[in-house]
Every structure is written in structure tokens, then in C-alpha cells.
Design an enzyme around this catalytic site. Structure first.
Site, PDB file in Angstrom:
ATOM      1  N   CYS A 130       9.562  -6.089   6.207  1.00 49.87           N
ATOM      2  CA  CYS A 130       9.591  -7.039   7.300  1.00 49.87           C
ATOM      3  C   CYS A 130       8.988  -6.386   8.543  1.00 49.87           C
ATOM      4  CB  CYS A 130      10.985  -7.554   7.654  1.00 49.87           C
ATOM      5  SG  CYS A 130      11.806  -8.391   6.320  1.00 49.87           S
TER       6      CYS A 130
ATOM      7  N   ARG B 292       3.980  -5.161   5.802  1.00 49.29           N
ATOM      8  CA  ARG B 292       5.414  -4.911   5.618  1.00 49.29           C
ATOM      9  C   ARG B 292       6.105  -6.041   4.857  1.00 49.29           C
ATOM     10  NH1 ARG B 292       6.826  -0.795   9.297  1.00 49.29           N
ATOM     11  NH2 ARG B 292       9.025  -1.235   8.954  1.00 49.29           N
TER      12      ARG B 292
ATOM     13  N   TRP C 220       9.756  -9.838   4.133  1.00 50.46           N
ATOM     14  CA  TRP C 220       9.848  -9.444   2.728  1.00 50.46           C
ATOM     15  C   TRP C 220      11.288  -9.755   2.340  1.00 50.46           C
ATOM     16  CZ3 TRP C 220      12.636  -5.913  -0.289  1.00 50.46           C
ATOM     17  CH2 TRP C 220      12.124  -5.715  -1.582  1.00 50.46           C
TER      18      TRP C 220
ATOM     19  N   ASN D 249      14.580  -6.571  10.638  1.00 50.20           N
ATOM     20  CA  ASN D 249      13.981  -5.813   9.536  1.00 50.20           C
ATOM     21  C   ASN D 249      15.083  -4.920   8.986  1.00 50.20           C
ATOM     22  OD1 ASN D 249      12.466  -3.999   7.959  1.00 50.20           O
ATOM     23  ND2 ASN D 249      11.871  -2.790   9.745  1.00 50.20           N
ATOM     24  N   GLY D 250      15.332  -4.993   7.662  1.00 50.94           N
ATOM     25  CA  GLY D 250      16.374  -4.146   7.080  1.00 50.94           C
ATOM     26  C   GLY D 250      17.472  -4.979   6.451  1.00 50.94           C
TER      27      GLY D 250
ATOM     28  N   GLU E 200       0.359   6.853 -12.801  1.00 50.78           N
ATOM     29  CA  GLU E 200      -0.228   6.206 -11.622  1.00 50.78           C
ATOM     30  C   GLU E 200      -1.211   5.102 -12.034  1.00 50.78           C
ATOM     31  OE1 GLU E 200       0.245   5.872  -8.629  1.00 50.78           O
ATOM     32  OE2 GLU E 200      -1.653   5.449  -7.633  1.00 50.78           O
TER      33      GLU E 200
ATOM     34  N   LYS F 154      -0.834   1.246 -10.874  1.00 47.17           N
ATOM     35  CA  LYS F 154      -1.887   0.505 -10.149  1.00 47.17           C
ATOM     36  C   LYS F 154      -2.199  -0.805 -10.863  1.00 47.17           C
ATOM     37  CE  LYS F 154      -1.841   1.983  -7.081  1.00 47.17           C
ATOM     38  NZ  LYS F 154      -1.271   3.159  -6.501  1.00 47.17           N
TER      39      LYS F 154
ATOM     40  N   GLU G 197       0.797  -3.385 -10.636  1.00 48.06           N
ATOM     41  CA  GLU G 197       1.187  -3.942  -9.340  1.00 48.06           C
ATOM     42  C   GLU G 197       0.168  -4.931  -8.791  1.00 48.06           C
ATOM     43  OE1 GLU G 197       1.840  -1.171  -6.111  1.00 48.06           O
ATOM     44  OE2 GLU G 197       0.254   0.117  -6.843  1.00 48.06           O
TER      45      GLU G 197
ATOM     46  N   HIS H 118       6.797   9.189 -30.392  1.00 44.23           N
ATOM     47  CA  HIS H 118       8.265   9.117 -30.311  1.00 44.23           C
ATOM     48  C   HIS H 118       8.744   7.707 -29.952  1.00 44.23           C
ATOM     49  CE1 HIS H 118       8.530  13.379 -30.912  1.00 44.23           C
ATOM     50  NE2 HIS H 118       7.648  13.563 -29.940  1.00 44.23           N
TER      51      HIS H 118
ATOM     52  N   LYS I  51       4.303  -2.925   1.798  1.00 40.49           N
ATOM     53  CA  LYS I  51       3.722  -1.589   1.939  1.00 40.49           C
ATOM     54  C   LYS I  51       4.752  -0.551   2.345  1.00 40.49           C
ATOM     55  CE  LYS I  51       0.047   1.044   2.185  1.00 40.49           C
ATOM     56  NZ  LYS I  51      -0.431   1.463   0.858  1.00 40.49           N
TER      57      LYS I  51
HETATM   58  C1  F6R Z   1       2.168   1.897  -5.042  1.00 41.60           C
HETATM   59  C2  F6R Z   1       2.753   2.234  -3.751  1.00 41.60           C
HETATM   60  C3  F6R Z   1       4.203   2.506  -3.700  1.00 41.60           C
HETATM   61  C4  F6R Z   1       4.512   3.590  -2.663  1.00 41.60           C
HETATM   62  C5  F6R Z   1       6.029   3.768  -2.523  1.00 41.60           C
HETATM   63  C6  F6R Z   1       6.373   4.886  -1.554  1.00 41.60           C
HETATM   64  O1  F6R Z   1       0.779   1.677  -4.944  1.00 41.60           O
HETATM   65  O2  F6R Z   1       2.083   2.271  -2.751  1.00 41.60           O
HETATM   66  O3  F6R Z   1       4.709   2.841  -4.947  1.00 41.60           O
HETATM   67  O4  F6R Z   1       3.912   4.782  -3.075  1.00 41.60           O
HETATM   68  O5  F6R Z   1       6.584   2.574  -2.062  1.00 41.60           O
HETATM   69  O6  F6R Z   1       5.854   4.628  -0.288  1.00 41.60           O
HETATM   70  P1  F6R Z   1       5.628   5.774   0.763  1.00 41.60           P
HETATM   71  O7  F6R Z   1       4.561   6.684   0.218  1.00 41.60           O
HETATM   72  O8  F6R Z   1       5.205   5.070   1.999  1.00 41.60           O
HETATM   73  O9  F6R Z   1       6.915   6.518   0.922  1.00 41.60           O
END
Ligand code: F6R
Length: 608
Positions: free
Chosen positions: A2, A27, A74, A98-99, A480, A484, A487, A503, A603
Site C-alpha cells: 500500500c 506498492r 494491496w 499501509n500495514g 529464481e 520469474k 510470478e 527423488h 513490490k
Molecule cells: C520477485 C521479487 C520478490 C522480492 C521479495 C523481497 O521478483 O521481487 O520475491 O525479492 O519480495 O523483496 P526485497 O528484496 O525488497 O526485500
């Protein structure tokens, strides 16, 4: 998660509230809303979905007030509907939040027992009613907010606008960041300094428990006991700072393309390029000579970077490393007696679990360090050592350039640690830093494979599931790569250590299952080839990400190849990340998903 914004001015504020919300949309983007005072009367506009919906609503029904608050959501409590969108309001005030208010159920029950009715399913609305009750008891806005803050549990930041009162805005912070900006005759509140950057470069950050009263002519900050306090002015973000996509279709693509440049900036922070010697940025005195065990922790992509970091520190500095996702580290109560340094990795520097883990480590008396991209963030401010990645603002929700910059910082740190501990000679240090300096060139070459990867993405987009496999340094990349893809394209994808295939996951292999194998021609190549053959024997389609030697080995007939330049092992996690990012990006485009703002994500994850 948020984003919140507040402006007190003598000019109309609606356009600027929306403009700031655009910069805060990373956010959360489930719904958005603003409230202003129209001739002194509190008036709201809210809309479900992305900010453009709110902007349209405002075109049809503009707001002209010169004081207001705004929010991009969010969803945590209550579906992303208009009634649950912020600002939440009573007859007396509006609030943005926010929170999470953890004790909201008790508070709501208390209010309902007094006859208060609720319009939304949110935790936030309790705050609006609680402050309204204090105002009705005769308290001033400042005292009413302070009284209520004492009753709230959880991590949050808040912004308040009072009906009929054009002279005051109030903000409060506990656990979630809140910046306060000062202009000429107008003042600002925002979840981060970037939101405020076109309006002012005079920014202060509230500290834990602080609340702030904004008037046209100034700001007064108070601590949790309502004692006036001063907080340092920071001018970290340039005025009129503007983030745009340039010639790219999406922020994610732009950020993928920026990697050669930002990797070189990040390398320059950790290596003196004239001497080739590693260093800790900004003259900080972090010495690994006495570090005999490390604990690493992070979330999501940051966790996968930390996993590569563990391989780096163990291989190059011979430091044993414990590693946990932060949401486990903070509660696992692991005995940390023999750990000398706790290292956290975070792009935003605000992730709730990573921050809580940092605080846990500090409370256990550990020395703490953070590899962090946002230098003004809470994690940066609370760590003993700040190890900056210089990726610049990352807007695409899927992390790309921040990840590779984290890897670069961790590689350089591992070399520094090896030197401090006497396990890397000065000659080897020079050799390794020269290798790191090749990363920008090699990532550039990897980016040039985009057309080939776009072709492969067309087939990937027809699938419902995918597996990613890798060994050694390529194992975290398999995780990773899968993250990617899932998501942003919503294709279900899992990453495995290649040796784990037999396994369990091998049961999933049939002709509908694509398997992306990340295998540079390194010491474990032949073993990974055996795993690929196990996949091929069961009809699975393989995309092999490898180098010229790996491609020439004729390892598996019929496999699709993405062929990268040859490179030393320390560079492979950084460079091999690029084709995985591009594969996810182009698959998402084929699927028609929202690449920069995928569903359900945000984000900056400031809730548990
Ligand atoms: C995936 C992604 C998230 C962040 C995670 C941690 O593409 O961006 O998995 O890596 O939310 O966020 P930070 O790095 O801001 O602590």
C-alpha cells in the site's frame, strides 16, 4: 505494501495526489482512492483496480480541494472492492493506511458494542472510528490521533485528513515507512521519497513510533510519548526525479537492459577499479578476518541471491553460512552463538520479515550487515553495515537488475572476505576482480539473445507447468528462473537441484512438461547431462541454457539451446540470470499478462 500520500497546500491537490500515487503503485494496485476537502467538506473518490480507473473517475467528477490524502492498495483485510478501498472515512475524518492493525478484531468489537457500524471489511476502518470517538470526546486532532496510536498493535503507517479543517494533516509511523516533505507554503506525506520527489527534495523520515502534524507553514514531529523531536533532513532523491520506461514496452524490459550499466556501478562500489582491490563501500570498517560463521537471510528473489551468496562465501572465503528465508529465521529461535555476522539481502529495504530478522539478530547481539538497494530504507538505517547495490529504482514488480546487482555485491564481498581471512592471495584477488569486471560485457551479450528467447517463449506460453533444474551455482538460478516465470506469466513453475529430480519430481515428466536446464560446462555439467537424459527418455522437452562447450557436447539430442559465452564460474549466476528473465518476460507477453504489475503482488512487502 500500500502506498500513502498526503498534501496540504493552497493550490488544488488532486492531480498531484494521483501523480504521486503513480510512483507508489509498485506498492500495490488492487484499488486506489483520494479524499480532499471541497469547500471544507470531506469528499472522496475511490475505484477498484488500477490507478487509471481512479484517474478516469476523477476526470468525470473532479476534486478541487487544496488539502488531501491518497492511497493505492494491496489488499490484506477484505477483497479489493470499492467499499474496501481507502481513504476510509467517518463524518469527522478520512484515513489512509499501509500495514496491518493486528488487534483490529478486538477494537472493532468494542466499537460495535457502542453502536458503530462498519462499511468495509478492512482493519483500517477501526482507526477511523477510534479517532472519531476521541474527537467527539473533545480532544484535538493531534491528541486524538496520539491517544489512538497507543491502542493499535501491528506495523503500519497512517495519514489523516479532518473534515472542515483545512489547516492540518497528520501522519504516523510504526513499522512501515513514512517520509515527510517540506515545500514553500505546502507540506507532504508519502510512503517513500520518490513519491515526493517532484514536489520537494527536503525530506525527513519518521522514526519508529513518531507522528507528525503538517500545517501550511511547517511540520512538527513527535515521538511516541508526544514529545517534540527533530529528525534529520535528507536530500537523497533529486528534485523532479522521474522514472519512465524510455523506449521500452515495460519497466521490466528496461530494467533487464539496464543491467550491464548498473552492474558496473555496483562493482565500482565494492572494487577500486584502478587497483583491482576489493573494499567495503563508504569507508565502513567491516572486517571478515574474525568472521568464522555467517547467517544469511532474505525473502523471495533476495533469498535466491543470498543462496548464491552462500555458495560464494563458502567457496571463495571458506566461511560456513547458515541460510533461512526471513519469515522462518525470525521465529525459528536458532541458536546463533557461533555466528559472527548476520547478513540480510533486500532490494526495498522494507520487507517486513527481513526487517524483523535483522532486529532479531541485533537483539541477539550479532553484528549485522545488509545488501540493500534503497539507501534511505529502514533496513539500511538499522544495519551496522550498509552494502549498497546501485541498481537504481526498480519499478517492475519482478526483480531483475536488483537481483544481479545483489549477486555482484555478494561476489565482491566474498572475495574481500577471502582476502581478509588470508584464503585468497593478492594475486588471486586481482584475477577475480578482473573477472567480475567482465560482467557488464557478458550480460550485454546475453541480452542480445532476446530474439532467440522470444521464439522459445512462444512454446512455453502454451504450457501449464514447467520445471527448472540446476546444480551448484546454477541451483539458485533454477529457483529464481521458476519464480520469474510463475510470478509474471502465471504458469506453474518449480525449481529443483538437478540431483533431486529422481527423488520425486521426475514423476511429473511427460511430453507436456518443459524442463529448463541451467548448465554451463562446469565441473557438474556431466552429472546434469545425466539428469537431462532422464527427462528426455520420458518425453520431456528440454531448453538447455549453456555455453559453447556445453552446446557442442551434443549432450541431449533435440534439446532447444540458449548458448551464452564461456565464462568463469563466479560469473555464471549473474549472466545466466538474463536469459531466464527474458524467457519469463516474453512468455508473459505471449500470455497477455500485466508484466510490470502482475496480479496479487506488490513490490514492497511490508506485511508478514
Ligand atoms: C520477485 C521479487 C520478490 C522480492 C521479495 C523481497 O521478483 O521481487 O520475491 O525479492 O519480495 O523483496 P526485497 O528484496 O525488497 O526485500
Amino acid at each position: 505494501m500500500c502506498g500513502i500520500i498526503g498534501i496540504i497546500s493552497r493550490q488544488p491537490v488532486a492531480d498531484r495526489l494521483v501523480d504521486a500515487l503513480k510512483r507508489l503503485e509498485y506498492r500495490g494496485y488492487d484499488s486506489a482512492g483520494i479524499a480532499t476537502l471541497e469547500a471544507g467538506v470531506l469528499t472522496r473518490r475511490r475505484a477498484e483496480g488500477k490507478l487509471v480507473n481512479l484517474a478516469k473517475r476523477l476526470e468525470d467528477a473532479p476534486l478541487r480541494g487544496s488539502i488531501g490524502i491518497g492511497h493505492t492498495r494491496w489488499a490484506t483485510h477484505g477483497a479489493p472492492t470499492e467499499p474496501n478501498a481507502h481513504p476510509h472515512a467517518t463524518k469527522a475524518l478520512a484515513v489512509v493506511h499501509n500495514g496491518i492493525i493486528e488487534n483490529y478484531r478486538d477494537l472493532k468489537a468494542e466499537l460495535e458494542a457502542e453502536g458503530v457500524t462498519f462499511e468495509s471489511q478492512t482493519d483500517t476502518e477501526t482507526v477511523a472510528h477510534l479517532v472519531t470517538r476521541e474527537l467527539a470526546r473533545g480532544l484535538s486532532p493531534k491528541d486524538a490521533v496520539h491517544a489512538v496510536l497507543g491502542r493499535l498493535e501491528g506495523a503500519f503507517s497512517l495519514g489523516f485528513l479532518f473534515n472542515g479543517n483545512e489547516d492540518i494533516l497528520i501522519g504516523a509511523r510504526r513499522g512501515s515507512p513514512l517520509a515527510v516533505g517540506e515545500g514553500e507554503g505546502e507540506m507532504f506525506l508519502g510512503s517513500d521519497a520518490i513519491a515526493l520527489s517532484p514536489f520537494t527534495d527536503t525530506v525527513r523520515y519518521l522514526e519508529e513510533g513518531d507522528f507528525v502534524v503538517l500545517t501550511h507553514d511547517g511540520v512538527e514531529i513527535f515521538d511516541e510519548h508526544a514529545r517534540p523531536v527533530t529528525r534529520e533532513i535528507r536530500r537523497a532523491v533529486g528534485k523532479a526525479f522521474y522514472v519512465d520506461k524510455g523506449n521500452h514496452r515495460h519497466f521490466m524490459q528496461k530494467e533487464i537492459y539496464e543491467q550491464p550499466e548498473v552492474l558496473s556501478h555496483t562493482l565500482g562500489a565494492f572494487v577500486d577499479m584502478t587497483t583491482g582491490r576489493t573494499r567495503i563501500p563508504n569507508g565502513q570498517s567491516l572486517d571478515f578476518a574474525k568472521v568464522n560463521r555467517m547467517a544469511l537471510s532474505a525473502c523471495g528473489t533476495g533469498y535466491y541471491a543470498a543462496l548464491v551468496g552462500r555458495y560464494y562465501f563458502e567457496r571463495y572465503a571458506r566461511i560456513p553460512c547458515d541460510l533461512d528465508v526471513a519469515s522462518e529465521f525470525r521465529y525459528r529461535e536458532s541458536p546463533l552463538g557461533d555466528v559472527d555476522l548476520a547478513l540480510f539481502v533486500s532490494q526495498s529495504g522494507e520487507t517486513a520479515d527481513t526487517l524483523a530478522s535483522l532486529r532479531y539478530a541485533k537483539a541477539e547481539g550479532l553484528q549485522t550487515a545488509a545488501v540493500v538497494n534503497v539507501q534511505e530504507s529502514t533496513i539500511a538505517r538499522e544495519s551496522d553495515f550498509v552494502l549498497p547495490t546501485l541498481a537504481g529504482p526498480e519499478i517492475g514488480v519482478a526483480s531483475t537488475k536488483a537481483f544481479t546487482c545483489q549477486l555482484m555485491a555478494l561476489a565482491a564481498l566474498a572475495i574481500k572476505a577471502g582476502v581478509d581471512r588470508g584464503v585468497i592471495s593478492p594475486e588471486r584477488e586481482l584475477e577475480l576482480t578482473r573477472i567480475l569486471a567482465e560482467a557488464p560485457r557478458l550480460t550485454n551479450e546475453a541480452i542480445r539473445l532476446e530474439d532467440r528467447i522470444e521464439v522459445l517463449s512462444r512454446d512455453m506460453a502454451t504450457k501449464r507447468h514447467a520445471l527448472f533444474l540446476g546444480r551448484g551455482f546454477s541451483f539458485p538460478l533454477a529457483l529464481e528462473g521458476a519464480l520469474k516465470l510463475k510470478e509474471i506469466s502465471y504458469i506453474h513453475a518449480e525449481g529443483y537441484a538437478a540431483g533431486e529430480l529422481k527423488h520425486g519430481p521426475i514423476a511429473l515428466i511427460d511430453e507436456t512438461m518443459p524442463v529448463v536446464v541451467i548448465a554451463p560446462h562446469d565441473r557438474s555439467f556431466e552429472k546434469t547431462v545425466s539428469n537431462m537424459q532422464e527427462v528426455a527418455a520420458r518425453g520431456g522437452e528440454i531448453i538447455l541454457v549453456t555455453d559453447a562447450k556445453g552446446a557442442a557436447s551434443g549432450a541431449v539430442e533435440g534439446a532447444e539451446m540458449i548458448v551464452l559465452p564461456d565464462m568463469p564460474e563466479i560469473l555464471t549466476p549473474i549472466v545466466y540470470a538474463i536469459p531466464l528473465q527474458l524467457l519469463a518476460y516474453h512468455t508473459a507477453i505471449q500470455m497477455g499478462t500485466d508484466v510490470d504489475q502482475p496480479r496479487n503482488l506488490a513490490k514492497s512487502v511490508t506485511v508478514e
